[in-house]
Design a protein around this motif. Structure first.
Motif, PDB file in Angstrom:
ATOM      1  N   UNK A 182       0.806  -1.214   0.000  1.00  0.00           N
ATOM      2  CA  UNK A 182       0.000   0.000   0.000  1.00  0.00           C
ATOM      3  C   UNK A 182       0.843   1.270   0.000  1.00  0.00           C
ATOM      4  N   UNK A 183       2.120   1.163   0.372  1.00  0.00           N
ATOM      5  CA  UNK A 183       2.981   2.332   0.526  1.00  0.00           C
ATOM      6  C   UNK A 183       4.281   2.125  -0.255  1.00  0.00           C
ATOM      7  N   UNK A 184       5.223   3.031  -0.065  1.00  0.00           N
ATOM      8  CA  UNK A 184       6.550   2.881  -0.664  1.00  0.00           C
ATOM      9  C   UNK A 184       7.586   2.450   0.368  1.00  0.00           C
ATOM     10  N   UNK A 185       7.136   1.987   1.520  1.00  0.00           N
ATOM     11  CA  UNK A 185       8.044   1.539   2.574  1.00  0.00           C
ATOM     12  C   UNK A 185       8.663   0.190   2.218  1.00  0.00           C
ATOM     13  N   UNK A 186       9.839  -0.063   2.811  1.00  0.00           N
ATOM     14  CA  UNK A 186      10.570  -1.307   2.610  1.00  0.00           C
ATOM     15  C   UNK A 186      10.892  -1.946   3.952  1.00  0.00           C
ATOM     16  N   UNK A 187      10.888  -3.255   3.977  1.00  0.00           N
ATOM     17  CA  UNK A 187      11.300  -3.976   5.190  1.00  0.00           C
ATOM     18  C   UNK A 187      12.782  -3.730   5.428  1.00  0.00           C
ATOM     19  N   UNK A 188      13.124  -3.385   6.683  1.00  0.00           N
ATOM     20  CA  UNK A 188      14.501  -3.049   7.013  1.00  0.00           C
ATOM     21  C   UNK A 188      15.179  -4.181   7.790  1.00  0.00           C
ATOM     22  N   UNK A 189      14.651  -4.514   8.968  1.00  0.00           N
ATOM     23  CA  UNK A 189      15.288  -5.566   9.770  1.00  0.00           C
ATOM     24  C   UNK A 189      14.310  -6.043  10.838  1.00  0.00           C
ATOM     25  N   UNK A 190      14.681  -7.132  11.502  1.00  0.00           N
ATOM     26  CA  UNK A 190      13.888  -7.672  12.604  1.00  0.00           C
ATOM     27  C   UNK A 190      14.819  -8.118  13.717  1.00  0.00           C
ATOM     28  N   UNK A 191      14.336  -8.023  14.938  1.00  0.00           N
ATOM     29  CA  UNK A 191      15.069  -8.509  16.108  1.00  0.00           C
ATOM     30  C   UNK A 191      14.189  -9.517  16.833  1.00  0.00           C
ATOM     31  N   UNK A 192      14.740 -10.692  17.084  1.00  0.00           N
ATOM     32  CA  UNK A 192      14.028 -11.760  17.779  1.00  0.00           C
ATOM     33  C   UNK A 192      14.392 -11.735  19.261  1.00  0.00           C
ATOM     34  N   UNK A 193      13.380 -11.852  20.127  1.00  0.00           N
ATOM     35  CA  UNK A 193      13.590 -12.055  21.564  1.00  0.00           C
ATOM     36  C   UNK A 193      12.946 -13.389  21.905  1.00  0.00           C
ATOM     37  N   UNK A 194      13.713 -14.443  21.713  1.00  0.00           N
ATOM     38  CA  UNK A 194      13.152 -15.790  21.838  1.00  0.00           C
ATOM     39  C   UNK A 194      12.676 -16.098  23.251  1.00  0.00           C
TER      40      UNK A 194
END
Length: 357
Positions: free
Chosen positions: A219-231
């Motif tokens: 829907x936008x022009x945004x892009x996925x940057x990163x993710x942080x997992x807290x298992x």
């Protein structure tokens, strides 16, 4: 690589390719405004809370047949439209019907409004792709044109699109009654240290996290940057950004779906209690140690003490949720060019703090 990440990585290229081929890439710009809805009797307290605990000031107040609205802003920030419904159907009722929100059926951050340079073209493309909007067509107002999607099945958020045709920042619709008298802002010196909206974080279910991110990207022009997992707390924090634009859209989900209150972690438990919705709004803050102390002295309560340090790159904290909006305020200060939203040493502390709600 986690299974969720493999799936997301495999699907992102297709979304970006489709955006380019359809002519959507670059058609949507940065965040123009957020729309926060409250119950009618909590509208003025909600505005008073934002004036007291953020750098926002009231820029306008108006009323039409459907809403009473306050427009708040501060330099360099997306604006805040804080409003209460007077009548008419509420399309967010279903997503607001969670365990702890049944008595607040109209309360949530409902809509993120993004700029576009050609709304007609945008809607034509998205209609052909099957996007669903709340109105049959674009709404023409004295100073802007506007349309918004139905609430997302994954996040509960609506995405709005605005094309300014006149006085930018004038959101009053046709036949609106304008109120010239505006609520004043407390003159506390520390409020000058609290600046623009830095990011917001939406809680989404574990199994719908990728769909929520990809839907937002489509829907936008945004892009996925990163993710942080807290298992240890069954949580993933994912960040989407627009190139050359400061505001970031954050999604937090479980790694595994909800099973029980003891083992599922604070993110999935929050959704169990409040549904999918925006959890917090983060404001860029200067001199955060003194600002934090001053906010506490003024009666603000916090989910967690100030975490981080200049040596780690940032300081941040979460307030208790507002009883008028259900939203948490985050205050965040970065140092020495730090570009993140948390450090690996404090993300667990922040995630755990949300379990206090």
């Amino acid at each position: 690589m986690e299974r969720q990440e493999r799936d997301l990585a495999a699907r992102i290229p297709g979304v970006l390719k489709d955006r380019r081929e359809q002519g959507l890439e670059g058609l949507v710009g940065g965040l123009d405004a957020v729309i926060i809805s409250t119950e009618q009797d909590r509208l003025e307290p909600a505005v008073a809370g934002l004036l007291r605990y953020t750098g926002l000031s009231v820029r306008a107040q108006f009323e039409d047949d459907a809403f009473r609205t306050f427009v708040l802003g501060t330099e360099g920030s997306a604006r805040f439209l804080v409003r209460a419904r007077k009548r008419g159907e509420n399309p967010f009722l279903t997503v607001n019907a969670a365990e702890k929100t049944l008595d607040l059926p109209h309360t949530r951050l409902e809509t993120f409004v993004y700029l576009t340079r050609d709304l007609e073209r945008y809607v034509e493309i998205q209609n052909a792709r099957g996007a669903r909007f709340l109105t049959p067509g674009i709404i023409d107002n004295p100073h802007f044109r506007f349309i918004q999607t139905i609430p997302s099945p994954y996040s509960g958020n609506s995405t709005g699109f605005i094309e300014w045709t006149g006085e930018e920042g004038n959101y009053a619709p046709h036949s609106a009654r304008i109120y010239p008298a505006l609520p004043g802002k407390p003159g506390y010196p520390h409020l000058s240290c609290i600046h623009e909206l830095d990011h917001t974080a939406t809680r989404v279910r574990a199994m719908e996290r990728n769909d929520a991110i990809l839907e937002f990207m489509s829907l936008t022009s945004y892009r996925f940057d990163f993710a942080v997992f807290v298992r240890s707390l069954n949580s993933i924090t994912s960040v989407a950004r627009l190139e050359h634009e400061g505001y970031a859209q954050v999604f937090t989900s479980g790694i595994e779906p909800y099973r029980d209150a003891r083992t599922s972690g604070p993110t999935e438990l929050f959704i169990r209690h409040y549904g999918t919705r925006v959890h917090h709004m983060a404001f860029r803050t200067e001199d955060i140690e003194k600002t934090f102390a001053a906010l506490k002295n003024d009666g603000m309560e916090f989910l967690v003490e100030l975490v981080g340090s200049p040596e780690e790159g940032l300081h941040q904290t979460f307030s208790m949720p507002s009883p008028s909006t259900l939203l948490v305020n985050e205050y965040i200060q970065r140092y020495s060019g730090f570009d993140g939203f948390f450090t690996r040493s404090n993300v667990e502390t922040l995630t755990r703090a949300t379990g206090r709600q």
